[in-house]
Design an enzyme around this catalytic site. Structure first.
Site, mmCIF file in Angstrom:
data_model
loop_
_atom_site.group_PDB
_atom_site.id
_atom_site.type_symbol
_atom_site.label_atom_id
_atom_site.label_comp_id
_atom_site.label_asym_id
_atom_site.label_seq_id
_atom_site.Cartn_x
_atom_site.Cartn_y
_atom_site.Cartn_z
ATOM 1 N N LYS A 173 95.317 77.198 -1.586
ATOM 2 C CA LYS A 173 94.349 77.916 -0.756
ATOM 3 C C LYS A 173 94.646 79.418 -0.686
ATOM 4 O O LYS A 173 93.740 80.216 -0.581
ATOM 5 C CB LYS A 173 94.373 77.312 0.647
ATOM 6 C CG LYS A 173 93.275 77.804 1.524
ATOM 7 C CD LYS A 173 93.147 76.927 2.730
ATOM 8 C CE LYS A 173 92.361 77.570 3.843
ATOM 9 N NZ LYS A 173 91.763 78.847 3.610
ATOM 10 N N HIS A 207 97.331 69.453 5.009
ATOM 11 C CA HIS A 207 98.785 69.231 5.089
ATOM 12 C C HIS A 207 99.117 67.778 4.785
ATOM 13 O O HIS A 207 100.114 67.486 4.123
ATOM 14 C CB HIS A 207 99.313 69.573 6.490
ATOM 15 C CG HIS A 207 99.117 71.000 6.887
ATOM 16 N ND1 HIS A 207 98.223 71.389 7.858
ATOM 17 C CD2 HIS A 207 99.699 72.137 6.433
ATOM 18 C CE1 HIS A 207 98.273 72.698 7.996
ATOM 19 N NE2 HIS A 207 99.153 73.186 7.145
ATOM 20 N N GLN A 236 104.350 87.401 10.191
ATOM 21 C CA GLN A 236 103.150 87.417 9.344
ATOM 22 C C GLN A 236 101.856 87.475 10.147
ATOM 23 O O GLN A 236 100.780 87.252 9.601
ATOM 24 C CB GLN A 236 103.141 86.222 8.384
ATOM 25 C CG GLN A 236 102.997 84.863 9.029
ATOM 26 C CD GLN A 236 103.142 83.722 8.040
ATOM 27 O OE1 GLN A 236 104.247 83.300 7.740
ATOM 28 N NE2 GLN A 236 102.027 83.217 7.516
ATOM 29 N N GLY A 264 99.738 74.625 -0.785
ATOM 30 C CA GLY A 264 98.333 74.497 -1.170
ATOM 31 C C GLY A 264 97.927 75.684 -2.029
ATOM 32 O O GLY A 264 98.521 76.762 -1.922
#
Ligand code: PAF
Length: 281
Positions: free
Chosen positions: A149, A38, A62, A147
């Site tokens: 990711k 972050h 989520q 990101g």
């Protein structure tokens, strides 16, 4: 010395702060538990914008109820990290403020979702799109940083932003890794010391597949190499892996120049996901 960031709790106050802002606003949506990954997003946003805001919101839509309960939370520590990386504002609403009684509108997953082979996680990605859309409407940034990711999440958000003409630039940022290759994630804090030692197997397995593909081996063989690497680690269990064209998320075809290798692996009771994207030629 960097100033303490302002913490804003209500969507209304956040919107008013944003509307009164002069200059460009960069935004990093997060679930909190801020780490070096972050920090690199915040620092980049600070270089590219006049002001930077970070949201810290554990989005119930989520998570499974258990995942939501167990997710680490420490707003004071997050505010400190965000401030020293250069953020001016933390938006930290409660679930009741984000989803008040009577809330009912839904974002429908785009058709692209079918190609992502994440069908068992449909509810999760619907929850992600729902909250990202709300956060973007509240914070109204010029640029938003994600990101790389979670490439599936990023692709869905890019699709949604294009489909709804959101006047926001999306800036994908490279994954930040530990020295042993493990990608930085808030979930890493949940690993036991033994699991932490085992976890870099995920990155090793991705790199094994990359090496094989670059040597001209077939995607099927590269996948076998990836699986073998994961199976060699007693604490690891492969849930899912894929080798795809990152522009379509479909299996790689002859002549493709870029490849995405993705794996979701259980390390003990914790599910970790990682990916690498690279050029073949
Ligand atoms: O990737 C995340 O951290 C979350 O999914 C996001 C984008 C902050 C939405 O809750």
């Amino acid at each position: 010395m960097k100033k303490e960031p302002v913490i804003i709790r209500s969507p209304g106050a956040m919107g008013r702060w944003s509307a009164g802002l002069k200059g460009t606003l960069g935004f990093i949506p997060t679930l909190g538990s801020l780490h070096q990954g972050h920090v690199s997003l915040i620092e980049r946003a600070c270089r590219e914008n006049d002001v930077v805001a970070v949201s810290v919101f554990v989005n119930p839509l989520q998570f499974t109820p258990e995942g939501f309960r167990k997710y680490p939370r420490n707003l004071a520590a997050d505010a400190k990290i965000a401030a020293s990386a250069g953020a001016s504002v933390i938006f930290a609403p409660s679930a009741a403020q984000m989803y008040p009684a009577g809330f009912q509108s839904q974002i429908v997953l785009p058709r692209l979702f079918a190609a992502l082979k994440r069908q068992n996680l449909e509810w999760h990605y619907r929850g992600v799109l729902q909250v990202v859309m709300k956060l973007l409407q509240i914070v109204l940034p010029d640029r938003v940083y994600f990101g790389l990711k979670d490439p599936h999440q990023l692709a869905l958000i890019e699709r949604m932003a294009a489909d709804f003409n959101l006047p926001i630039e999306i800036r994908p940022c490279p994954t930040v890794r530990e020295r042993d290759g493990l990608s930085r994630s808030s979930r890493n804090a949940l690993l036991t010391p033994e699991e932490r030692t085992a976890a870099p197997v995920i990155y090793r397995s991705l790199c094994g597949a990359k090496k094989a593909l670059r040597e001209g081996k077939s995607p099927a063989l590269a996948m076998r190499i990836l699986k073998k690497e994961v199976m060699a680690e007693p604490l690891a269990r492969l849930e899912y892996a894929e080798i795809v064209d990152p522009s379509t998320f479909l299996p790689v075809r002859q002549g493709v120049s870029e490849v995405l290798v993705y794996a979701a692996v259980w390390i003990g009771e914790k599910r970790l996901a990682d990916n690498i994207r690279f050029r073949l030629k």
